[in-house]
Structures are given as structure tokens and as C-alpha cells.
Design a protein around this motif. Structure first.
Motif, PDB file in Angstrom:
ATOM      1  N   GLY A 148       0.956  -1.365  -0.005  1.00  0.00           N
ATOM      2  CA  GLY A 148       0.040  -0.041  -0.049  1.00  0.00           C
ATOM      3  C   GLY A 148       0.733   1.313  -0.049  1.00  0.00           C
ATOM      4  O   GLY A 148       0.494   2.128  -0.634  1.00  0.00           O
ATOM      5  N   VAL A 149       2.062   1.205   0.771  1.00  0.00           N
ATOM      6  CA  VAL A 149       2.752   2.463   0.895  1.00  0.00           C
ATOM      7  C   VAL A 149       3.367   2.717  -0.515  1.00  0.00           C
ATOM      8  O   VAL A 149       3.503   3.672  -0.996  1.00  0.00           O
ATOM      9  CB  VAL A 149       3.815   2.154   1.920  1.00  0.00           C
ATOM     10  CG1 VAL A 149       4.884   3.461   1.862  1.00  0.00           C
ATOM     11  CG2 VAL A 149       3.143   2.198   3.322  1.00  0.00           C
TER      12      VAL A 149
ATOM     13  N   PHE B 197      12.253  10.300  -8.142  1.00  0.00           N
ATOM     14  CA  PHE B 197      12.778   8.991  -7.712  1.00  0.00           C
ATOM     15  C   PHE B 197      13.411   8.804  -6.500  1.00  0.00           C
ATOM     16  O   PHE B 197      13.049   7.956  -5.543  1.00  0.00           O
ATOM     17  CB  PHE B 197      13.212   8.216  -8.806  1.00  0.00           C
ATOM     18  CG  PHE B 197      13.599   6.799  -8.402  1.00  0.00           C
ATOM     19  CD1 PHE B 197      12.859   5.656  -8.381  1.00  0.00           C
ATOM     20  CD2 PHE B 197      15.193   6.615  -8.199  1.00  0.00           C
ATOM     21  CE1 PHE B 197      13.114   4.432  -8.328  1.00  0.00           C
ATOM     22  CE2 PHE B 197      15.384   5.096  -7.967  1.00  0.00           C
ATOM     23  CZ  PHE B 197      14.450   4.314  -8.229  1.00  0.00           C
ATOM     24  N   LEU B 198      14.429   9.569  -6.379  1.00  0.00           N
ATOM     25  CA  LEU B 198      15.181   9.725  -5.090  1.00  0.00           C
ATOM     26  C   LEU B 198      14.637  10.076  -3.744  1.00  0.00           C
ATOM     27  O   LEU B 198      14.733   9.453  -2.965  1.00  0.00           O
ATOM     28  CB  LEU B 198      16.472  10.604  -5.465  1.00  0.00           C
ATOM     29  CG  LEU B 198      17.648  10.337  -6.342  1.00  0.00           C
ATOM     30  CD1 LEU B 198      18.473  11.283  -6.652  1.00  0.00           C
ATOM     31  CD2 LEU B 198      18.082   8.798  -6.171  1.00  0.00           C
ATOM     32  N   ARG B 199      13.518  11.032  -4.172  1.00  0.00           N
ATOM     33  CA  ARG B 199      12.832  11.478  -2.892  1.00  0.00           C
ATOM     34  C   ARG B 199      11.901  10.232  -2.550  1.00  0.00           C
ATOM     35  O   ARG B 199      11.819  10.148  -1.106  1.00  0.00           O
ATOM     36  CB  ARG B 199      12.096  12.747  -3.321  1.00  0.00           C
ATOM     37  CG  ARG B 199      11.004  13.395  -2.272  1.00  0.00           C
ATOM     38  CD  ARG B 199      10.584  14.819  -2.269  1.00  0.00           C
ATOM     39  NE  ARG B 199       9.499  14.705  -3.396  1.00  0.00           N
ATOM     40  CZ  ARG B 199       9.941  15.101  -4.700  1.00  0.00           C
ATOM     41  NH1 ARG B 199      10.994  15.562  -5.030  1.00  0.00           N
ATOM     42  NH2 ARG B 199       8.903  15.035  -5.547  1.00  0.00           N
TER      43      ARG B 199
ATOM     44  N   LEU C  91      10.379   5.682   1.065  1.00  0.00           N
ATOM     45  CA  LEU C  91      10.267   4.294   1.256  1.00  0.00           C
ATOM     46  C   LEU C  91      11.224   3.715   2.308  1.00  0.00           C
ATOM     47  O   LEU C  91      10.729   2.888   2.905  1.00  0.00           O
ATOM     48  CB  LEU C  91      10.435   3.639   0.014  1.00  0.00           C
ATOM     49  CG  LEU C  91      10.064   2.047  -0.077  1.00  0.00           C
ATOM     50  CD1 LEU C  91       8.637   1.935   0.502  1.00  0.00           C
ATOM     51  CD2 LEU C  91      10.156   1.556  -1.505  1.00  0.00           C
ATOM     52  N   ALA C  92      12.424   4.000   2.133  1.00  0.00           N
ATOM     53  CA  ALA C  92      13.291   3.545   3.138  1.00  0.00           C
ATOM     54  C   ALA C  92      13.018   4.083   4.577  1.00  0.00           C
ATOM     55  O   ALA C  92      13.130   3.146   5.632  1.00  0.00           O
ATOM     56  CB  ALA C  92      15.016   4.271   2.943  1.00  0.00           C
TER      57      ALA C  92
ATOM     58  N   MET D 207      10.913   2.858   9.632  1.00  0.00           N
ATOM     59  CA  MET D 207       9.849   3.274  10.869  1.00  0.00           C
ATOM     60  C   MET D 207       8.791   1.999  11.276  1.00  0.00           C
ATOM     61  O   MET D 207       8.421   1.742  12.362  1.00  0.00           O
ATOM     62  CB  MET D 207       9.091   4.505  10.485  1.00  0.00           C
ATOM     63  CG  MET D 207       9.679   5.782  10.557  1.00  0.00           C
ATOM     64  SD  MET D 207       8.792   7.200   9.948  1.00  0.00           S
ATOM     65  CE  MET D 207       7.705   7.151  11.211  1.00  0.00           C
ATOM     66  N   VAL D 208       8.460   1.263  10.056  1.00  0.00           N
ATOM     67  CA  VAL D 208       7.646   0.012  10.457  1.00  0.00           C
ATOM     68  C   VAL D 208       8.152  -0.987  11.229  1.00  0.00           C
ATOM     69  O   VAL D 208       7.660  -1.440  12.132  1.00  0.00           O
ATOM     70  CB  VAL D 208       6.953  -0.374   9.066  1.00  0.00           C
ATOM     71  CG1 VAL D 208       6.520  -1.508   9.297  1.00  0.00           C
ATOM     72  CG2 VAL D 208       6.005   0.730   8.658  1.00  0.00           C
TER      73      VAL D 208
END
Length: 529
Positions: free
Chosen positions: A32-33, A196-198, A203-204, A209-210
Motif C-alpha cells: 500500500g505504501v 525517484f530519489l525522494r 520508502l526507506a 519506521m515500520v
């Protein structure tokens, strides 16, 4: 017929328990993210592309407007282009940005809404083979932007159509200005790389955090697991549910409930073993004493008397051992197969089994067939013929129900005095079948009836002739078997006795199967009456 599970389903069942909470959360959250980031990036890219194109289109429109304003009439009425110096500077090509332009006179003029003329007009200035717009612009209207190819070079062009009038002379001019799209493409790709880099950094960060959040949330479970592993095998204290998440607290409470049930079961087993060892130790000691006495006895008659005592004690010990085994099976044994049976037939068989014992004690043991409980409604009684042919269908284990009734009848025969009357009857109630074992013996006080179901508690047996051989397990066994078949045992007042009191009535009730055809026939007779 049920189909066997496929190999793929079996593999899925094997793999499913191996997935931990952390893995499941990642499998649920990350797609989902990622999808949200892709959608957001695509929207940002489209917005940035539109902004970039608008900026380049605005820069492309400026020299086109300058060229449009530089067209004028000569004294003879002809058209000429007076290009100012700053317009020439704007139209100069640079590295990576090639510019093209053309000023064309349309003769004759094309009215608004007409198709693009196939033949080219007279070129006043610029490249004569520059492509025309696919949609003809409106005269003196907004400019038209379009993409095209010029000399194998992808270009972006703007077209402006202008009408000129001079002393009644009408002229129409098409101004075209284009530039190569390499700079635009380079700017869009740079923006796409930045996007894309942002998103990759985002995502990282989300993954970290998850991962950290799940690890932090699972720490109470790890502590709970360590606490359970550190316990000794005999530690049955409840688990501490105060330090676990609220979602896990019901699970911990269920485990505590299971621990409490296990603790009670172990306590009952320990008490049962203590009571059983005490009950078995006494007859063994008596038999040992009687055997020693028989060995010392020189009179054959006295020796035979000792042997008869040993035989009687062996009989009581065998009965006690059988009851102990029955109680253990009724309390913790495997559930016997259930089937539809007639409890009326089971009751009759039990009565026939205990008739010799009752005759030996000069007791009147009788059996009464199926009757319907019509208390409060005497007009709804069925005929005697219907009662004789009626059945009492229940769903249960024939062996277990037979044992339960055997213990009830044996208790009645054992505790009732000689000459007593014992009646076994089957009664159909509203939603259950009741098997009543009623006698006119000494009975049992209502305050002591709840104790009668305790193990080795021979409530009311003191002073009853012939009751000394009882062990106090009959009612406990009967209730255990009844409850395994979704029923129970009740104790009520029995028949009046010679002392002016009442005997005891033990009732075994089991849920009735109302969809049986015989029961439906009884219901129809009842309604007709």
C-alpha cells in the motif's frame, strides 16, 4: 464425498504458521505504501511536466508575438517584416536548443472554421518547410501549440494567425515559431530522477519506521515468551496481562483461564488419587487381617468364616475398583460415538439387569414405560395404547447412558431397605426425556442432596441397613456420564414410606429429539384431544 486437499493447499497450510507478525505487517503495509508513493510520484511528475511545458511554451510564445507585431504594410500595400534586434537575439539557436521560425502569407485568406489549406502560402521570412499546425488557429485568436518533426528533430511549435487590413486590402499571415524539445526532455528527466530519489528515501524511512515500530510493539510479547520459558514445569501461576498490548490481553486471559482449568483438573486428580488410595487401603488392610486370622484359626468352621469375609471384602473391593475406573473414564475419557437411541429400551434393560439383586434383597423393582408429562393440562393425556408404542429418542452414547442408569438403580437397590418398592419410569417432557428412579426408602434430606454428588461422600448412608458396602461414587459417575451426553442428574422427593416420610427420586434427563416420527405422532394425538 469430501475432496482431499490439494498439494498447494497443504503447502499453504505449512507456510502460513511460519509467517510472523512482523512479516505479515510488512506484507500488508508495504504494497500500500509503495502504491501510494507511485501514485503520488506520478501526480507530481505530471504536475511538474505541465509547469515545465507552460514555462517553455511561454518562452516560445514571446518571439512569436514579436514576429507577429513586426509585420507591416509598405506604401504600395505589400507586406514586409521589420524584425527588431531583440527578436533576432531570441530566435538565435544555442547548444541543445535549436529554434525555427516562419512567417507565411495565406492567399486567399482562410475563414474561421475552414480546414487547413493544402498548399503553402508565400513565405515572407524563415524556413519554408516548417510544419503547419494540425488544427488551424482562429484569426486573431489564441495561439495554438503543437508537437512536430522538422529535419528529424522533435520540435515544439506555436502558431498565430493574424488578419491585416490596409486601405480595404485584406491580408492573412501565419506566424510559426518552434524549438527543439531536448531541453524540455532533459528538464523532465532531471525532475523525474529527483522524484525517484525522494520517493526512495521516503520508502526507506517508512520501512525503518515500520520495522522499529513493530519491534517496539512486540517487545512485550518477547518478555511474555521469556517469562513462560523461564517457568518451572509445576508453576501454574497466571500470566501477567498488564504489560501486554490490549489486543493480546484477551489471549493472555484465555491462557490464564486454561491454566486455571488445568490447575483445577490436577487438583481434582490429586484429590481423587488420595481418596482412591484411602478407599483401597482400608479393604486391603481388612483382608490382610482376616487372612492372618484364618491362618491362626484351628477350627475349620472359623477358618471358613474368615475366608467368607475375605470373599465379601474382595467383592466390595472389585466394585470399588470398577467404580473408580468408570469415574476416571467419565471424567476424562474420550467421548463415545453418539447415535440416535431409545432411552426407554436402555431403562428396561437396566431394570432386567438388576432384578436378581432386587429379588435377593426382597425388593419390588418395576419398570413403567414411556409417559408424557401433562401436569396442569389433564385433558391432553394420550391413550395407554399410544404410551405402549411410543419411543423416547435421544442422541447419545448407549454405553454411557446405560452406566449412568445402572449406578442410579444400584444406589436405589443398595440404600433401600428390604421390602421397598423401586420404580423406573420414562417421562416425555416438553424438550427432554426424564428417566426417574423412585423408591420409598429412607430418602435423603434436601439440605444433604447436593453433597450426594461428591466423590466418596456417602451422604445419608449412616444407619441404612445394607448400605455399608457403598463407596459414594455412584451419583458422581452417573452425573459425569449424563453431562457428557448433554444432560444432568437431579434429586427430588420419592414415594411415601412407612415412617411417614418420603423416599428419593433420582432423575436422569437428556434432550429429546422432537423430529422423531413417533414423537410427531404423539403431538398430533395431543392436539386432536
Amino acid at each position: 464425498m469430501a475432496r482431499p486437499p490439494s498439494a498447494r493447499a497443504a503447502r499453504l497450510r505449512l507456510l502460513r504458521p511460519r509467517l510472523g507478525i512482523r512479516t505479515l505487517l510488512f506484507m500488508l503495509l508495504l504494497p500500500g505504501v509503495v502504491a501510494l508513493l507511485v501514485i503520488d510520484s506520478w501526480n507530481d511528475y505530471q504536475t511538474l511536466s505541465e509547469i515545465t511545458n507552460d514555462a517553455y511554451d511561454s518562452a516560445l510564445l514571446e518571439p512569436a508575438r514579436v514576429l507577429e507585431s513586426s509585420i507591416e504594410f509598405t506604401a504600395e500595400g505589400a507586406l514586409q517584416v521589420a524584425t527588431p534586434l531583440y527578436a533576432q537575439v531570441m530566435l538565435e539557436s544555442r547548444a541543445g536548443l535549436r529554434k525555427y521560425y516562419r512567417i507565411e502569407e495565406i492567399d486567399p485568406p482562410v475563414p474561421d472554421g475552414q480546414p487547413v489549406p493544402a498548399s503553402a502560402g508565400r513565405t515572407l521570412l524563415g524556413m519554408p518547410d516548417l510544419p503547419r499546425p494540425p488544427a488551424w488557429p482562429r484569426s486573431n485568436g489564441p495561439p495554438v501549440f503543437f508537437d512536430g518533426m522538422y529535419r528529424d528533430d522533435p520540435v515544439r511549435l506555436v502558431a498565430i494567425l493574424r488578419d491585416l487590413y490596409y486601405h480595404g486590402v485584406h491580408r492573412q499571415v501565419l506566424v510559426l515559431v518552434g524549438e527543439s524539445t531536448s531541453k524540455r526532455i532533459e528538464a523532465e528527466r532531471a525532475a523525474q530522477r529527483q522524484e525517484f530519489l525522494r520517493d526512495a528515501r521516503m520508502l526507506a524511512l517508512v520501512i525503518l519506521m515500520v520495522w522499529w515500530g513493530v519491534a517496539w510493539a512486540l517487545r512485550p510479547l518477547h518478555r511474555l515468551r521469556a517469562d513462560i520459558r523461564a517457568r518451572s514445569p509445576d508453576d501454574q501461576t497466571p500470566l501477567d496481562a498488564s504489560g501486554v498490548p490490549s489486543e493480546v490481553a484477551p489471549l493472555v486471559e484465555a491462557v490464564n483461564h486454561h491454566i486455571e482449568r488445568h490447575r483445577r483438573m490436577l487438583a481434582e486428580q490429586t484429590q481423587f488419587l488420595d481418596d482412591a488410595s484411602h478407599q483401597l487401603r482400608t479393604p486391603l488392610a481388612i483382608m490382610l487381617t482376616q487372612a492372618q486370622y484364618a491362618l491362626r484359626e484351628r477350627d475349620p468352621d472359623g477358618m471358613r468364616e474368615g475366608l467368607r469375609g475375605i470373599i465379601a471384602q474382595l467383592g466390595r473391593s472389585r466394585r470399588l475398583t470398577e467404580q473408580l475406573l468408570q469415574l476416571a473414564h467419565a471424567s476424562q475419557g474420550e467421548v463415545m460415538p453418539r447415535k440416535i437411541l431409545d432411552i426407554n429400551d436402555v431403562a428396561r434393560d437396566v431394570v432386567l439387569q438388576y432384578l436378581p439383586l432386587a429379588h435377593e434383597k426382597q425388593q419390588d423393582l418395576g419398570w413403567d414405560g414411556v409417559q408424557e408429562n401433562n401436569e396442569g393440562n389433564p385433558n391432553s393425556a394420550v391413550s395407554d395404547e399410544s404410551c405402549l408404542t411410543a419411543a423416547a429418542p435421544v442422541a447419545g452414547s448407549e454405553v454411557e447412558l446405560h452406566e449412568a442408569l445402572s449406578n442410579l438403580v444400584h444406589n436405589a437397590v443398595n440404600y433401600a431397605p428390604p421390602g421397598a418398592q423401586i420404580t423406573v419410569s420414562v417421562v416425555l417432557a416438553q424438550d427432554r426425556v426424564e428417566v426417574r428412579v423412585a423408591d420409598n426408602g429412607p430418602g435423603l434430606e434436601p439440605a444433604s442432596r447436593f453433597r450426594a454428588f461428591e466423590r466418596f461422600d456417602r451422604a445419608g448412608a449412616d444407619g441404612v441397613q445394607g448400605a455399608s458396602s457403598g463407596s459414594g461414587l455412584g451419583l458422581a459417575i452417573a452425573r459425569a456420564y449424563a453431562r457428557r451426553n448433554n444432560g444432568d442428574i437431579l434429586l427430588e422427593d420419592g414415594e411415601p414410606n412407612a415412617q411417614g416420610g418420603v423416599g428419593l427420586c433420582a432423575i436422569l434427563w437428556i434432550p429429546l429429539l422432537r423430529d422423531n416420527p413417533v414423537i410427531q405422532g404423539l403431538d398430533s394425538i395431543k392436539k386432536a384431544d
